[in-house]
Design an enzyme around this catalytic site. Structure first.
Site, PDB file in Angstrom:
ATOM      1  N   ASP A 174       1.673  -4.234   6.950  1.00  7.01           N
ATOM      2  CA  ASP A 174       1.770  -3.971   5.520  1.00  7.01           C
ATOM      3  C   ASP A 174       0.413  -3.428   5.087  1.00  7.01           C
ATOM      4  OD1 ASP A 174       2.657  -3.882   2.935  1.00  7.01           O
ATOM      5  OD2 ASP A 174       2.484  -6.035   2.584  1.00  7.01           O
ATOM      6  N   ASP A 176      -0.963  -3.566   1.280  1.00  5.08           N
ATOM      7  CA  ASP A 176      -1.579  -4.362   0.227  1.00  5.08           C
ATOM      8  C   ASP A 176      -1.784  -5.799   0.688  1.00  5.08           C
ATOM      9  OD1 ASP A 176      -1.681  -2.346  -1.847  1.00  5.08           O
ATOM     10  OD2 ASP A 176       0.512  -2.470  -1.863  1.00  5.08           O
TER      11      ASP A 176
END
Length: 499
Positions: A174, A176
């Site tokens: 991922d 963020d």
């Protein structure tokens, strides 16, 4: 090709460690072990400012030594358990403590340093244990990868699960709060301040709301918000509510048991709609703003709040914060000043390159859209804000075999009907694709031919990803993310990904 990473990499999958996160997050990518561990078990840096947080670090011992459904005979004992101080290290350990002490001497766990034999794997540190279980001698070749001395870091995690890295064909991340770590409280204040203005200017909340101050240190992941009553709960693995707050006010043991104890041997499930799990760091803003509004409503000084239920207040808080993510209040500002909000990580690029050189495919799977992803990843790749000409080159994309933005997790992992679009990095425009049908139509090596036309996509679903990566089973994918539900739990349960 010999895999450069250790054959066995320890991973923590125990969901109870989810509540042990603190706001102080060091940079990612010290090693693949560090990446996985830091998503699961950060010890708190310093004294926790809230009772909810202070109890988090005590859970491991509290559950085994004093946890039962009726152990708190008086209504203050639960709170005393949360407030109890951490035992100081032994004098012997304190005398030998230093920044890089080994074998736990710096935290008062071991009173003496184990002797090291440089002629043996891992310095002979595990010989006695391995001999006792019949694994002595040369039975475990993975010991050759371990260093003779094992420095203990406050960011370490003690693991209960092992992963055979040679069976992993693709590693995904991922963006963020995983590859991109954010400065706190500066980043969260963008959402907090934006939501305050929307509540006052658009929904008619009292002007006093604009004076609210954000404190990110009060919250940890793993809590549950009872939006119906305006309460914040910390439960253990038996679904027993150990601590509860109403706004920022502690709830007594008597009231807590009345609201959340078992009835007729039925254990509360906490799955009803009004229970919201705090699964991600982004929800710290939701929790703090909601708690402040609960306290403001309880004062009874504002008629506009008297007619609102706690559930309605939470729903409006959630809508305002969600709008801040969509209308650019948060990420437009972060894109203009990435050096103010994004923490540089000099180890990220070498880590990803090492993975690719070992023959492992890498991919980026994020809910952020292309425009912001490009800014954040360019900043992390170059270690600084770059001009428009250099940004258009998107050199960071060479670190990944596939890039998926705007993925809409967790739907990306569950809905097989979502369409896949190709992103043109030059201008961010989208092109239609026929997804799996187009890959099959390309014939032999169809996945590679499909990626040769462009490896950046928006949307789609997990089937598209596994086909493009040419991965046969979910257990061949390791995914690293920060969201306890969509990144960790759902990817594992639905697809069999290692997470």
């Amino acid at each position: 090709m010999h895999h450069p990473l250790p054959t066995l990499v320890a991973m923590t999958i125990c969901c109870r460690t989810a509540a042990a996160f603190s706001s102080d997050r060091p940079t990612i990518s010290r090693s693949i072990t560090g990446i996985v561990s830091r998503q699961h078990a950060y010890p708190s840096a310093g004294t926790a400012p809230s009772r909810l947080k202070s109890s988090s670090t005590d859970d491991a011992t509290a559950d085994t030594s004093s946890s039962s459904f009726d152990f708190d005979e008086d209504e203050s004992s639960e709170q005393l358990l949360a407030d109890r101080p951490i035992a100081p290290p032994s004098p012997k350990a304190a005398a030998s403590s230093s920044e890089d002490n080994i074998n736990g001497a710096d935290i008062g766990v071991v009173d003496e340093i184990i002797a090291v034999d440089p002629t043996k794997p891992a310095g002979g540190r595990y010989d006695e244990l391995l001999d006792s279980v019949g694994l002595g001698g040369d039975a475990l070749t993975s010991l050759d990868y371990l260093s003779d001395l094992r420095p203990v870091s406050p960011n370490d995690v003690f693991c209960n699960r092992e992963l055979k890295m040679s069976a992993i064909k693709a590693i995904g991340f991922d963006m963020d709060y995983t590859l991109a770590q954010y400065e706190q409280p500066a980043f969260d204040k963008l959402a907090f301040d934006g939501a305050k203005e929307k509540l006052v200017n658009a929904l008619g909340y009292p002007e006093e709301v604009l004076d609210f101050e954000y404190d990110h240190t009060f919250w940890v992941r793993g809590l549950i918000i009872d939006t119906l009553r305006g309460n914040f709960l910390k439960i253990d693995r038996h679904k027993y509510v150990r601590l509860a707050y109403h706004g920022f006010t502690p709830i007594t043991s008597e009231i807590r048991k009345h609201l959340y104890s078992r009835t007729f041997n039925v254990v509360p499930s906490f799955t009803e709609r009004h229970f919201v799990n705090m699964d991600t760091l982004f929800q710290h803003v939701d929790a703090h703003l909601f708690a402040l509004l609960v306290d403001l409503k309880d004062k009874g000084e504002h008629e506009s709040l008297d007619f609102k239920t706690y559930d309605e207040i939470y729903r409006q808080v959630r809508e305002c914060i969600d709008l801040c993510h969509r209308d650019g209040v948060i990420k437009d500002e972060a894109a203009l000043n990435p050096e103010k909000y994004i923490i540089p990580d000099p180890d990220m690029v070498p880590m990803l390159k090492e993975m690719q050189e070992s023959g492992v495919k890498t991919f980026l799977l994020t809910n952020s859209y292309w425009e912001y992803t490009s800014v954040a990843m360019n900043f992390l790749y170059h270690g600084r804000k770059v001009d428009d000409e250099l940004m258009k080159k998107n050199e960071w994309m060479d670190l990944f075999d596939v890039v998926v933005v705007g993925s809409c997790k967790p739907a990306y992992l569950l809905d097989r009907n979502l369409s896949l679009f190709r992103v043109r990095p030059e201008d961010g425009s989208l092109l239609n694709t026929d997804g799996l049908f187009e890959i099959e139509a390309l014939g032999e090596n169809g996945a590679q031919k499909f990626l040769d036309m462009g490896k950046c996509f928006q949307g789609g679903n997990s089937q598209h990803l596994t086909r493009m990566l040419d991965v046969g089973a979910g257990e061949e994918i390791l995914y690293v993310g920060d969201h306890l539900y969509s990144d960790v739990l759902r990817s594992k349960r639905s697809l069999g990904w290692r997470s």
